[in-house]
Scaffold this motif. Structure first.
Motif, PDB file in Angstrom:
ATOM      1  N   ASP A   1      -0.716  -3.384   0.462  1.00 44.14           N
ATOM      2  CA  ASP A   1       0.011  -2.289  -0.185  1.00 44.14           C
ATOM      3  C   ASP A   1       1.003  -2.834  -1.214  1.00 44.14           C
ATOM      4  N   TYR A   2       1.744  -3.850  -0.827  1.00 50.31           N
ATOM      5  CA  TYR A   2       2.733  -4.434  -1.726  1.00 50.31           C
ATOM      6  C   TYR A   2       2.072  -5.042  -2.958  1.00 50.31           C
ATOM      7  N   LEU A   3       1.004  -5.804  -2.746  1.00 48.73           N
ATOM      8  CA  LEU A   3       0.330  -6.452  -3.867  1.00 48.73           C
ATOM      9  C   LEU A   3      -0.323  -5.425  -4.783  1.00 48.73           C
ATOM     10  N   GLY A   4      -0.850  -4.364  -4.193  1.00 48.79           N
ATOM     11  CA  GLY A   4      -1.426  -3.315  -5.012  1.00 48.79           C
ATOM     12  C   GLY A   4      -0.396  -2.651  -5.907  1.00 48.79           C
ATOM     13  N   ALA A   5       0.815  -2.514  -5.407  1.00 43.19           N
ATOM     14  CA  ALA A   5       1.881  -1.897  -6.198  1.00 43.19           C
ATOM     15  C   ALA A   5       2.427  -2.836  -7.267  1.00 43.19           C
TER      16      ALA A   5
ATOM     17  N   GLN B   1       3.626   5.752   3.650  1.00 46.24           N
ATOM     18  CA  GLN B   1       2.227   5.697   4.070  1.00 46.24           C
ATOM     19  C   GLN B   1       1.520   4.602   3.270  1.00 46.24           C
ATOM     20  N   PRO B   2       1.104   3.514   3.925  1.00 44.41           N
ATOM     21  CA  PRO B   2       0.518   2.392   3.192  1.00 44.41           C
ATOM     22  C   PRO B   2      -0.835   2.742   2.599  1.00 44.41           C
ATOM     23  N   ALA B   3      -1.164   2.085   1.471  1.00 40.25           N
ATOM     24  CA  ALA B   3      -2.456   2.302   0.838  1.00 40.25           C
ATOM     25  C   ALA B   3      -3.592   1.831   1.739  1.00 40.25           C
TER      26      ALA B   3
END
Length: 400
Positions: free
Chosen positions: A125-129, A6-8
């Motif tokens: 989502d990827y950059l946030g992680a 589930q993406p942010a």
């Protein structure tokens, strides 16, 4: 299909906002504004790139990039859409972005605001992680001119990227490539397209005295028969055989007792890597001139083409995309070059490019729609792709 992450960032919310922007080519309709408001507060540098040319509509475009380092991965797509047709025929209004039984309806839901929403959500989502550990670049190249003449959109944007040192290392176009289920098809190339107009001019006359006239119709028909009867090729490892389709024949003659002066036909050739637009032009010209020599009349030929065939050969990049699709969907994708044209035909001159996106069943139709679970799953594919890509190429792996 495995249960998607589930993406942010919610791709469904992004898609609803995009669909509610009536961005029928060449209108921007607020769609790029929507993306800019989403991306800029999260660290993307957003550049609006409006272009225009004599005789064409002004088109607005968006380039958004996070980071300045290498490798540089680009998602490309378009927010312009085709007209909705008869709005009364839609289950819900085409720009209302309403959900019915878990399915989101709206013009552009699949072609291709769905892909844009998914890759925007996946990137965020990827950059946030990754946070400060991320050292590469992710960009979005979004045009408003894909469904139109494709003059003031991706072509001009790529020139701008080249001139400003922003050309990506690899690119994925989020066009709806899947056929029956998400993940079953990746486009690794496209056929070229050549249009030809054949006009034969003779001498008008009375049908009772054909010897006093020069009927252009038999000559045109013979040309079409010879062209359509020839087998252009047997296909290649990545392409089906090239095809020729006659699209119109017109003499503009309402009278049954008059031999017309002029006859015109149009055709389209979809060709693989065995040909170029130039080689096919020569072939058409040779066939038509030979018939003119046999049957008389004056021949005029006109050609147009804005798409050469291309293929991104299987290798590290294609393999990586296929692995990401398989991991996220549980489906082994077919590597395919079928279908029409897309903006990938321009991008391939700058970097390796593939196309992957949702199921294309309802594109350009009344009640265009995408299931919300498919949209989330597509976002998971793009998220997995980013993980694999930066793990692979940030380590100095060879491009391909």
């Amino acid at each position: 299909m495995t249960r998607p992450h589930q993406p942010a960032a919610d791709p469904a919310s992004i898609l609803r906002d995009l669909i509610r922007c009536p961005s029928v080519t060449p209108a921007e309709g607020g769609a790029l504004d929507c993306l800019e408001r989403l991306l800029e507060p999260r660290g993307f540098r957003c550049v609006r790139l409006p272009f225009e040319a004599p005789g064409t509509e002004r088109v607005d475009n968006l380039f958004a990039r996070f980071g300045t380092g290498a490798p540089h991965f680009c998602f490309a797509g378009h927010t312009d859409v085709v007209p909705p047709g008869d709005e009364a025929s839609w289950t819900v209004p085409p720009f209302a972005a309403e959900t019915v039984d878990g399915v989101l309806y709206g013009r552009g839901a699949v072609d291709m605001k769905g892909g844009v929403a998914a890759f925007a959500a996946a990137a965020l989502d990827y950059l946030g992680a990754r946070g400060e550990a991320f050292a590469g670049s992710i960009s979005l190249l979004v045009t408003g001119d894909e469904e139109g003449p494709a003059v003031n959109g991706t072509v001009r944007m790529l020139q701008w990227l080249r001139d400003h040192g922003e050309v990506p290392d690899h690119c994925l176009v989020g066009e709806p490539s899947s056929v029956d289920r998400l993940g079953d098809t990746i486009k690794i190339g496209r056929r070229g397209s050549l249009n030809a107009t054949l006009t034969v001019t003779g001498r008008q006359g009375h049908t009772a005295y054909p010897h006093k006239a020069l009927n252009p119709v038999p000559g045109l028909v013979r040309m079409l028969d010879r062209l359509a009867s020839e087998r252009l090729d047997g296909g290649t490892a990545h392409f089906e055989p090239s095809t020729l389709a006659i699209t119109s024949v017109d003499v503009g003659n309402p009278a049954s007792n008059v031999i017309p002066e002029r006859a015109t036909a149009r055709l389209n050739i979809r060709f693989n890597s065995e040909h170029t637009a130039e080689s096919l032009e020569r072939w058409v010209r040779d066939v038509c001139e030979a018939v003119t020599g046999e049957m008389g009349g004056t021949l005029e030929l006109a050609f147009s083409s804005n798409a050469d065939s291309f293929v991104t050969e299987p290798g590290p990049f294609v393999d990586l995309v296929a692995a990401a699709v398989g991991e996220a969907t549980g489906v082994a994708p077919d590597l395919n070059t079928g279908g029409g044209t897309s903006d990938a035909r321009f991008i391939k001159d700058y970097c390796p490019v593939v196309e992957f996106g949702p199921v294309n069943k309802t594109i350009h139709q009344v009640d265009e729609r995408i299931p919300l679970d498919e949209l989330v799953a597509l976002t998971a594919v793009y998220r997995t792709l980013l993980e694999r890509y930066f793990d692979r190429f940030s380590a100095g792996g060879a491009a391909g």
